[in-house]
Scaffold this active site. Sequence first.
Site, PDB file in Angstrom:
ATOM      1  N   LYS A 137       0.637  -1.637  -0.149  1.00 34.08           N
ATOM      2  CA  LYS A 137      -0.031   0.445  -0.220  1.00 34.08           C
ATOM      3  C   LYS A 137       1.117   1.609  -0.612  1.00 34.08           C
ATOM      4  O   LYS A 137       0.692   1.817  -1.005  1.00 34.08           O
ATOM      5  CB  LYS A 137      -0.523   0.384   0.988  1.00 34.08           C
ATOM      6  CG  LYS A 137      -2.493  -1.480   1.615  1.00 34.08           C
ATOM      7  CD  LYS A 137      -3.073  -1.087   2.416  1.00 34.08           C
ATOM      8  CE  LYS A 137      -3.837  -2.100   2.562  1.00 34.08           C
ATOM      9  NZ  LYS A 137      -4.249  -2.792   3.986  1.00 34.08           N
ATOM     10  N   GLN A 139      -5.284  -1.396   9.797  1.00 37.52           N
ATOM     11  CA  GLN A 139      -5.298  -2.873   8.945  1.00 37.52           C
ATOM     12  C   GLN A 139      -5.731  -3.480   9.843  1.00 37.52           C
ATOM     13  O   GLN A 139      -5.669  -3.947  11.226  1.00 37.52           O
ATOM     14  CB  GLN A 139      -3.556  -3.150   8.835  1.00 37.52           C
ATOM     15  CG  GLN A 139      -3.573  -4.760   8.395  1.00 37.52           C
ATOM     16  CD  GLN A 139      -3.992  -4.589   6.641  1.00 37.52           C
ATOM     17  OE1 GLN A 139      -3.688  -3.467   5.890  1.00 37.52           O
ATOM     18  NE2 GLN A 139      -4.485  -5.437   6.373  1.00 37.52           N
ATOM     19  N   ASP A 153     -11.355   2.772   3.929  1.00 41.90           N
ATOM     20  CA  ASP A 153     -12.257   1.318   3.990  1.00 41.90           C
ATOM     21  C   ASP A 153     -13.571   1.439   3.363  1.00 41.90           C
ATOM     22  O   ASP A 153     -14.315   0.877   3.209  1.00 41.90           O
ATOM     23  CB  ASP A 153     -11.556   0.784   5.066  1.00 41.90           C
ATOM     24  CG  ASP A 153     -10.294  -0.071   5.165  1.00 41.90           C
ATOM     25  OD1 ASP A 153     -10.175  -0.854   3.656  1.00 41.90           O
ATOM     26  OD2 ASP A 153      -9.495  -0.362   5.827  1.00 41.90           O
TER      27      ASP A 153
HETATM   28  N1  GUN Z   1      -6.990  -6.564   6.352  1.00 39.71           N
HETATM   29  C1  GUN Z   1      -8.288  -7.854   4.906  1.00 39.71           C
HETATM   30  N2  GUN Z   1      -8.069  -6.956   4.262  1.00 39.71           N
HETATM   31  C2  GUN Z   1      -8.493  -5.627   4.358  1.00 39.71           C
HETATM   32  C3  GUN Z   1      -8.829  -4.063   4.198  1.00 39.71           C
HETATM   33  O1  GUN Z   1      -9.148  -3.987   3.038  1.00 39.71           O
HETATM   34  N3  GUN Z   1      -8.615  -2.982   4.783  1.00 39.71           N
HETATM   35  C4  GUN Z   1      -8.496  -3.155   6.162  1.00 39.71           C
HETATM   36  N4  GUN Z   1      -8.348  -2.060   6.385  1.00 39.71           N
HETATM   37  N5  GUN Z   1      -7.515  -4.680   6.144  1.00 39.71           N
HETATM   38  C5  GUN Z   1      -7.441  -5.938   5.805  1.00 39.71           C
END
Ligand code: GUN
Length: 292
Positions: free
Chosen positions: A54, A98, A121
């Site tokens: 990311k 996350q 998100d």
């Molecule tokens: N863990 C797995 N997929 C995601 C996601 O799309 N966003 C976040 N914040 N954590 C994750």
Amino acid sequence: MTATRIDGKAYAAELRRNVADQVAALKRDHDIIPGLAVVLVGEDPASQIYVSSKGKQTVEAGMKSFEHRLPADASQADLLALVGRLNADSSVHGILVQLPLPDHINESEVINAISVRKDVDGFTVANSGRLATGQRAMVPCTPLGCLMLLRDQLGDLSGKEAVVIGRSNIVGKPMAALLTAENATVTVAHSRTKDLPDVVRRAEIVVAAVGRPKMVTGDWIRPGATVIDVGINRTDDGLVGDVDYDSVAGVAGAITPVPGGVGPMTIACLLANTLTACCRANGLPDPEGLTL
Ligand code: GUN
């Protein structure tokens, strides 16, 4: 018949180029640089890989990346204090915490502490409620990416029979809300669904998001259906989806591979959401081609 292979990797690369072009224009015309803060608690290996890529792709798109790593034993109060600082920081337009978080932390309290406007998100109750009620929202990245691929493949989704397998807050539920908003007829199937193969056989659109390696096989698929595989399962055979690609490709009209399908779309959509959040924070129109 062999299904069309939907090239999510190529589509995501195009999406990232679009984001980067609009980020450059924002800098040139308004002297604004979008910023994304990513928070990682603990040392889950898969999460570390996601967070690193990311950060890398954020910088490649011309945006600012702020990475915050907290130890696995960080307290919920520490995490909430960090989220509060990021909410107040005007150089941060998007905040992503996350998941999963360590067990001693209440995930939903932390997520809902994120400012709705910075919730790239789309996981806050406010954003999921907005999506469910058809109001302007930040849309969760993975379902947004799936919808982009579906629209690209099928055009208008109105009246299509769609089956979403899985009811998670991250994928299944928002995916069902998006497909409903597109006027598809949506069934949400899950682990307690009776006669799952029969249910899936009705579908012109199948979105598999259950986390069970190769669960969906060719005999479950209506001929010509479009199949979107959200699964990322690490097995002895390597990385596999929720769909048994080889058997389904013989029946479906189109299918996403794993890897190279939905996966690359998720981060591309995160970049898109960060740019969208930045434009909205500055009273500018939404970026082109990145929102619904
Ligand atoms: N863990 C797995 N997929 C995601 C996601 O799309 N966003 C976040 N914040 N954590 C994750």
